[in-house]
Write a protein that holds these residues in place. Structure first.
Motif, PDB file in Angstrom:
ATOM      1  N   SER B 175       1.275  11.428  16.606  1.00 54.69           N
ATOM      2  CA  SER B 175       1.256  12.981  17.089  1.00 54.69           C
ATOM      3  C   SER B 175       2.855  13.193  17.361  1.00 54.69           C
ATOM      4  O   SER B 175       3.045  14.629  17.509  1.00 54.69           O
ATOM      5  CB  SER B 175       0.431  13.161  18.331  1.00 54.69           C
ATOM      6  N   ARG B 176       3.642  12.533  17.569  1.00 53.99           N
ATOM      7  CA  ARG B 176       5.180  12.835  17.980  1.00 53.99           C
ATOM      8  C   ARG B 176       6.115  12.719  16.626  1.00 53.99           C
ATOM      9  O   ARG B 176       7.145  12.815  16.611  1.00 53.99           O
ATOM     10  CB  ARG B 176       5.513  11.855  19.061  1.00 53.99           C
ATOM     11  N   THR B 209       6.031  -0.615  23.831  1.00 56.53           N
ATOM     12  CA  THR B 209       6.162   0.723  24.306  1.00 56.53           C
ATOM     13  C   THR B 209       5.646   1.408  22.987  1.00 56.53           C
ATOM     14  O   THR B 209       5.740   1.029  21.916  1.00 56.53           O
ATOM     15  CB  THR B 209       7.425   0.977  24.773  1.00 56.53           C
ATOM     16  N   VAL B 210       5.179   2.653  23.391  1.00 56.21           N
ATOM     17  CA  VAL B 210       5.038   3.547  22.139  1.00 56.21           C
ATOM     18  C   VAL B 210       6.086   4.708  22.522  1.00 56.21           C
ATOM     19  O   VAL B 210       5.982   5.178  23.551  1.00 56.21           O
ATOM     20  CB  VAL B 210       3.662   4.322  22.370  1.00 56.21           C
ATOM     21  N   THR B 211       6.913   4.655  21.607  1.00 56.66           N
ATOM     22  CA  THR B 211       8.200   5.569  21.879  1.00 56.66           C
ATOM     23  C   THR B 211       7.814   7.191  21.830  1.00 56.66           C
ATOM     24  O   THR B 211       6.908   7.349  21.015  1.00 56.66           O
ATOM     25  CB  THR B 211       9.373   5.431  20.928  1.00 56.66           C
ATOM     26  N   GLU B 212       8.359   7.908  22.580  1.00 52.46           N
ATOM     27  CA  GLU B 212       8.196   9.463  22.659  1.00 52.46           C
ATOM     28  C   GLU B 212       8.570   9.875  21.340  1.00 52.46           C
ATOM     29  O   GLU B 212       8.238  10.874  20.654  1.00 52.46           O
ATOM     30  CB  GLU B 212       8.665  10.019  23.942  1.00 52.46           C
ATOM     31  N   ARG B 213       9.894   9.388  20.602  1.00 56.32           N
ATOM     32  CA  ARG B 213      10.207   9.875  19.527  1.00 56.32           C
ATOM     33  C   ARG B 213      10.400   9.013  18.443  1.00 56.32           C
ATOM     34  O   ARG B 213      10.425   7.599  18.629  1.00 56.32           O
ATOM     35  CB  ARG B 213      11.855  10.403  19.582  1.00 56.32           C
ATOM     36  N   PHE B 215      12.538   8.143  16.698  1.00 52.28           N
ATOM     37  CA  PHE B 215      14.069   7.421  16.770  1.00 52.28           C
ATOM     38  C   PHE B 215      13.904   6.429  17.793  1.00 52.28           C
ATOM     39  O   PHE B 215      14.758   5.585  17.843  1.00 52.28           O
ATOM     40  CB  PHE B 215      15.229   8.297  16.607  1.00 52.28           C
TER      41      PHE B 215
END
Lengths: 364, 451, 570
Positions: B175-176, B209-213, B215
């Motif tokens: 979704s991100r 972790t699931v990164t927010e972006r 990158f």
């Protein structure tokens, strides 16, 4: 000791060779003092004279001074403020705004681990003593200046300190209240018979309240004694002028016509009481304005007579104060005013008189 | 600020504004070009410079948005459009815009671009958007990290689910990040809905972790915050080119998808936009893609001659991206549902998922160490794994129009009636997921206790 | 009390303008957000269903709890940083107290998310500290794991709010308050507990509630640390990934605003009647004590440790900006100045934008702040208190909410002549910054105004100056110190703002520094230049802040003798 009974004499406070500096500035220069038990003693002096610093040293505030401070024979110079048991009332009262009046007063007793029941009783007694029982639950900000002053007093005396220190306690009050509070403090002190040190720059306040006082200037005690004694027999020019208006003339003492005379630099001479011997050194002659008389030329009474001209004229209510030009100087003369009595006008020629015994000789 | 200075500053600002609004008449192109893009400055600035050198007088303005945010931006501003182009990786994002009628058709003039890369057509068959580079999805890793932690290099997605990687893997949420969405879709399409999600969740159990972006993944691998990341190829390749101790490989199940560019409908500067596409596909523009900061696979096979040694060439190496035939329609049809499922089941339930997966790992390790098989324990473990893998909806449901409608945010008309709210549906999924993960953990613990 | 008369039409018009401005740019956007939260997404009817959904969703409940937890713990950790620094520097003769107070404020002028990037490198799972710990001692400390990281970064960033307020409060305590207690037998520990701490409490609560608010609504830090399950990130994620039409983003916004207001209200209640004016005649601040040798060593050790901690983002960022590659190693592999060269040649636009935006916003803030302060404290206009509450209320509006509100409100509104929606014109960024920082500037202006005696104004009016000329020639010059202080605070904090701007920047050429750094940090090769830009930002804001402090101090010393003679006259 209880608040309502005199505590039988209080304790003596002795200051020995006390000196203190703030950085390079010497604030106290070897102060020696002997305050008697139960006495109300005043430190009087202009601002910057070191009087507050001396008081704070006794309470244990500020830098550690050199010399000794003895209370009842015990040297307290090394003790922390909280271990000295000397009560201090601050100029700003320093009432804690986050506590009620009662809490403020109870504070010192709580610190002394006095049982709660006794604290309640003593706080009520102290508030009663200053007439503020009804205000116990107020906050300091809800009180008037005089009431705050009373709370500060109650807070300090409730712990029954050995010595009571008052740092310019009346300076934040208006004139009428000041007179009233001054009496109250005096009465309270008498009642408790508590050795008390009072700091002020107001000589009237000092005169009315003190048993004895010390006049300070530039970190040095200029003179110690009862108010009347200091007024009449000042030790030096500073004391003379700080305690009241004074005419001061410079010159020297010479002997002529079989008696000593003060020969003023201004170009006239005044007779001196016997017993003054001319040393040839320069001295200052001091005479209070109320000890001079004034009259039409030739009319003035006194051992010494001078002729002059009215230069300034001030009507002060109870007195009329003249400045009279005499020779190279100007002398102040006070005359009690009565309705109907003629008043000299500016420019009038007048004569002045002074008795030999009203002239004091001071170091130049 | 003195009043005079203030006035001067304001009038200066106003003057600057007036100048920038003036059209510059150069080479028949408009003086300005506004591109909505998901690419980082490293890419956009390099290409912008090259383009502006080729077409002096055109000032290119890059509006950096995440792919998903870019779509929203174009949808929200459609009434009052100020953008000329949309430039991003994920073809399905373009499909969404195309379906909303927000793109303009364009016929490319440059010659020599093949029909397909891997199994994927380079250009939109309907002519709305054009591929300018190919991208594949794979695994990047930090070589120092793997060495220090003594971890092997994984060759397939399945290997990433191995217990040794627990807590070492990073990925972004679909979704991100449009590219991550494609990765997930590729796995789902390559392995099937149930198996694909099962694997996805097993790998997710190993997530750090699931990164927010998107990158955030190469960033974490580059700095060594975690050792392995699931990324689009150019992140890995450009990180490597920037000097980081990282490497990248394509697992067998991947797809090469063109990264695309399209002209927005009612673009204020259509001529400059067309010139930009032509430039991007020209030999010169394609070469820019090999810049160490960009490192994307050009769509023009000729350009590979200039690529550095070891640079992947999908037109020669047919193993890259040939295994999966990516179905764009399918992806488009369930775009929002897949995003939402991933967020609910993985992103926001990560710690529960990790706990469950860890418990299963432990139970399996214990079984292996003891060397004996306990049928009942094995059954419990299998049950736990099934619970973790369990999906709240089937592939068929996920593709249904009315299910997707719940996730369509915009009411087309005030009287459009939709049953069910996204929050309500997600809440239901979340409840199930949490229960399943908790149960799985319990079962695995129980199994471990039996051994 | 002054009544409204003909001579008040001027202030009246000004008040009306201010009220209008606040209504358009604060009330309406926030109201729009609130309205959508109560709208059924399908039918558009008013409903509470969205809130029911919110509290039924465990993710949102969890986010809610996490936001509270992080904000509360950040206050605790920030207090742990601020208390020793404030206490040591105000109570002991401590060389370098000014330096400590200055260094202690520096964290504020770095965008918190930049701090997050830097702190991951130092304190992360495989950051410098943990790599070294692991190598030599065989264990690691999870400084940055999950919510810990957010708490750590936020408390490092926002602790200066507590430091500044607490130091001011400690400095304002009349020395005799303390001496009176000592005189009555209270020694150090009890003195602190019973007198110093309660008297400094209002300052502490003011600082702490500000920290709570800022952390509660911070967006950048959790995003950079990949923490999604907090309220502000959820609001942002819902809006950007699901769309401006999704009601949940608005519901979260309403909840953010409600709880921010609640926090403000709580601190207001806690402080009611306790704003002690403890500065009295003859009071000279707290008594400063000399420290014994070992005490001094201990204090320095604590101070240096704290300063190292709170300046660690700057240290790491400096390393990053000069480093070539920094990967899974305690320090970068090699050093270079190339990043600075790159940044200076390509990114000066961010710097000029920042100076322009933050400068304009701070300018608006002090002009409006002065005007509001005057209207509220010196006129009898009806409803003037509302103006104060309204402007102060902005402190409780999270940047995300304001950003969402602006997008929602001003997208349909085209600015004449430039033919663009107001929501995508750069001026909207300035306005957002101005609204967000107005409370700081307003408080500074109010404090300054309260120090200007009404008599000075009356003297000017008596000599024939009209109201407006009096304000211009007497009031404002006398307020200069406070106004500059307000300007500096607004400017410095506006320069590093990201929450609202990230939603409002519509093209790169309009982007300020914080946004630019955020963008740089999105690519492999961009970390070095991003860090370099961050360091440049810190330097520029630091220099600007320092210069304005110098100006204030010069003004103050210039005025000091005059004030003294005035005081003596009383």
């Amino acid at each position: 000791m209880s608040l309502n009974q005199p505590s039988g004499g209080g304790v003596a406070v002795t200051v020995e060779n006390l000196s203190l500096s703030f950085g390079k500035t010497e604030v106290l220069k070897g102060v020696n003092l002997e305050i008697r038990p139960g006495e109300l003693f005043t430190f009087l002096g202009p601002s910057g004279s070191g009087k507050s610093t001396l008081l704070r040293s006794i309470a244990g505030f500020g830098p550690q001074p050199g010399g000794r401070i003895l209370i009842d024979g015990e040297d307290i110079a090394g003790l922390a403020p909280w271990d000295r048991n000397v009560g201090m009332v601050f100029q700003s009262y320093a009432l804690w705004p986050h506590m009620t009046v009662r809490k403020n007063v109870a504070f010192g007793l709580e610190e002394r681990k006095v049982p709660a029941r006794e604290i309640r009783e003593r706080v009520e007694a102290a508030l009663d003593l200053v007439g503020l029982v009804a205000y116990g639950d107020r906050r300091p900000s809800q009180l008037s200046g005089g009431q705050q002053q009373r709370v500060a007093l109650a807070r300090t005396i409730v712990v029954e300190p050995r010595v009571l220190l008052l740092d310019e306690p009346l300076s934040n009050l208006d004139a009428n209240l000041r007179v009233q509070m001054r009496r109250e403090i005096h009465d309270l002190q008498r009642k408790l018979n508590l050795t008390t040190i009072f700091v002020t720059h107001d000589q009237e306040e000092a005169n009315t309240i003190s048993d004895r006082m010390a006049v300070l200037d530039q970190g040095v005690i200029q003179q110690t004694g009862a108010p009347l004694e200091l007024y009449d027999n000042p030790a030096n020019r500073f004391v003379a002028s700080f305690l009241g208006t004074a005419n001061m003339l410079e010159g020297r003492v010479e002997r002529a016509d079989g008696r000593p005379w003060f020969v003023a630099d201004a170009g006239f001479r005044l007779p001196m009481a016997d017993g003054f011997s001319p040393g040839g050194e320069r001295v200052t002659a001091m005479a209070r304005p109320q000890n001079l008389t004034i009259g039409a030329p030739g009319d003035a009474t006194g051992d010494g007579r001078l002729e002059g001209q009215v230069e300034v004229l001030e009507f002060l209510g109870t007195i009329v104060r003249y400045a009279v030009k005499v020779g190279g100087t100007s002398l102040l003369v006070d005359e009690t005013h009565r309705a109907g009595r003629p008043v000299f006008q500016l420019g009038d020629r007048v004569s002045l008189g002074v008795d030999a015994e009203d002239i004091r000789l001071l170091p130049a | 600020m003195k009043r005079k200075d203030f006035l001067r500053a304001v009038s200066g600002a106003l003057a600057a504004l007036a100048v920038s609004a003036l059209p510059a008449f150069a080479a028949d192109l408009e003086g300005k070009l506004v591109i909505v893009t998901s690419y980082p400055p490293d890419t956009t600035v390099t290409i912008k410079k090259a383009f502006e050198a080729a077409h002096p007088g055109v000032e290119v303005e890059m509006l950096k948005k995440k792919t998903t945010a870019g779509i929203k931006f174009l949808q929200e501003t459609a009434k009052n459009n100020t953008s000329d182009m949309f430039w991003a990786s994920a073809p399905d994002a373009f499909e969404v815009l195309k379906a909303d009628g927000l793109l303009a058709k364009y016929q490319v003039k440059v010659q020599g671009i093949p029909e397909k890369v891997g199994a994927f057509p380079i250009n939109d068959p309907d002519g709305y958007y054009k591929g300018f580079a190919a991208s594949g999805y794979g695994i990047m890793w930090n070589t120092r990290y793997l060495k220090a932690k003594k971890l092997p290099v994984p060759k397939t997605w399945a290997e990433l689910a191995d217990p040794v990687y627990f807590g070492h893997v990073g990925m972004s949420a679909p979704s991100r990040s449009g590219t991550t969405h494609l990765t997930v879709e590729t796995i789902l399409q390559g392995m099937g809905w149930e198996k694909g999600w099962g694997l996805m969740k097993s790998i997710s159990g190993n997530f750090k972790t699931v990164t927010e972006r998107s990158f955030g993944v190469p960033d974490g691998v580059n700095s060594g915050q975690f050792g392995l990341g699931i990324v689009i190829d150019f992140f890995g390749l450009s990180s490597q080119a920037s000097g980081f101790p990282v490497d990248f490989l394509y697992p067998p199940i991947t797809t090469l998808v063109p990264a695309n560019i399209a002209i927005v409908k009612n673009a204020p500067h259509p001529k400059a936009a067309a010139a930009f596409i032509e430039f991007l596909l020209s030999a010169k523009g394609q070469e820019v893609l090999l810049d160490p900061k960009i490192r994307r696979l050009p769509v023009n096979p000729e350009t590979y001659a200039k690529a550095p040694a070891g640079f992947p060439n999908p037109f020669k190496d047919k193993s890259i991206g040939a295994a999966v035939k990516f179905d764009l329609d399918k992806s488009k049809g369930r775009y929002n549902v897949v995003n939402s499922l991933f967020d609910v089941l993985v992103t926001y339930r990560l710690s529960d998922l990790q706990d469950a997966v860890k418990a299963i790992h432990d139970a399996k390790a214990k079984a292996k160490a003891k060397g004996k098989s306990n049928a009942e324990a094995a059954k419990l473990i299998a049950e736990a794994e099934a619970l973790v893998a369990k999906m709240p909806i089937t592939e068929e449901e996920a593709g249904k129009k009315d299910v997707n409608a719940i996730f369509k945010k915009k009411r087309k008309k005030a009287d459009t009636k939709i049953t069910g709210r996204q929050a309500e549906v997600e809440q239901q999924w979340d409840k199930e997921a949490k229960a399943n993960y908790t149960k799985a953990k319990e079962l695995a613990k129980k199994a471990a206790g039996m051994l | 009390m002054i009544t409204v008369s003909r001579s008040h039409w001027g202030p009246g018009a000004v008040a009306l303008f201010l009220a209008l401005f606040l209504t358009v740019f604060l009330v309406i956007p926030v109201a729009k957000v609130i309205y959508v939260a109560f709208q059924d997404p399908n039918t558009g009817a008013l409903t509470l269903i969205n809130f029911i959904d919110f509290f039924n969703t465990s993710l949102f409940r969890e986010s809610f709890v996490n936001s509270f937890y992080v904000a509360a713990l950040s206050v605790v950790v920030a207090s742990a940083f601020a208390l020793p620094l404030a206490y040591f520097t105000t109570r002991f003769n401590f060389s370098g107290a000014i330096l400590i107070q200055t260094l202690g404020v520096i964290p504020l002028i770095m965008p918190p998310f930049v701090g997050a990037v830097a702190m991951v490198l130092l304190f992360g799972q495989n950051g410098t500290i943990n790599l070294l710990l692991d190598e030599y001692l065989g264990f690691t400390i999870p400084f940055m794991e999950g919510l810990n990281g957010v708490i750590f970064v936020e408390s490092v960033h926002y602790f200066p709010f507590i430091l500044i307020n607490l130091s001011a409060a400690l400095n304002n305590i009349d020395r005799s308050m303390e001496e009176a207690a000592q005189n009555l037998g209270a020694s150090r520990g009890r003195l602190f507990r019973r007198i110093v701490f309660p008297l400094a409490m209002p300052g502490y609560v003011a600082g702490a509630s500000l920290v709570f608010l800022k952390v509660f609504d911070d967006l950048g830090t959790p995003l950079l640390l990949n923490i999604n399950n907090m309220l502000a990130p959820q609001a942002y994620l819902r809006i950007t990934s699901i769309g401006i039409g999704d009601p949940m983003g608005y519901v979260i916004s309403v909840i953010l605003v409600t709880f921010s207001l609640l926090a403000l209200w709580t601190s207001f209640l806690a402080l009611r009647g306790k704003e002690y004016a403890t500065v009295q005649k003859g009071g000279g601040g707290l008594m400063k004590r000399d420290l014994a040798g070992w005490e001094k060593a201990g204090c320095y050790a604590v101070v240096i440790l704290i300063l190292l901690l709170v300046l660690s983002p700057h240290i790491a960022l400096t390393l990053l900006s000069f480093g070539t590659v920094w990967s899974f190693s305690p320090l970068p592999d090699a050093y270079t100045v190339q990043h600075y060269v790159d940044v200076v040649s390509t990114s000066s636009i961010y710097i000029t934008n920042t100076l322009l935006y933050a400068g304009l916003a701070a300018g608006i803030d002090v002009v409006f702040g002065t005007a509001i302060a005057y209207v509220v404290w010196r006129t009898g206009l009806p409803g003037r208190k509302m103006l104060d509450y309204l402007a102060m209320g902005a402190v409780a509006i999270p940047g995300v909410v304001l950003g969402i509100g602006y997008l929602r409100t001003f997208y349909q509104f085209d600015v004449p002549f430039i033919d663009k929606p107001l929501a995508s014109w750069w001026v909207i960024i300035v306005i957002a910054l101005a609204i967000r920082r107005l409370p700081y500037a307003l408080r500074a202006c109010v404090a300054a105004l309260q120090q200007v005696s009404v008599m000075l104004e009356e003297a000017a009016e008596n000599l024939g100056a009209t109201k407006s000329r009096t304000v211009r020639r007497v009031v404002v010059p006398l307020m200069t110190g406070g106004i500059v202080a307000g300007f500096v605070t607004s400017f410095a904090t506006a320069s590093v703002e990201l929450s609202a701007t990230i939603m409002l920047v519509s093209q790169e050429s309009d982007a300020p520094l914080a946004y630019g750094i955020y963008e740089f940090m999105q690519s492999a090769a961009g970390r070095g230049p991003g860090a370099a830009l961050g360091i440049i930002a810190v330097l520029i804001i630091g220099i600007a802040t320092y210069l304005s402090h110098r100006i204030v101090n010069n003004k103050e010393t210039e005025r000091a003798p005059r004030q003294q003679s005035a005081a003596q006259g009383v």
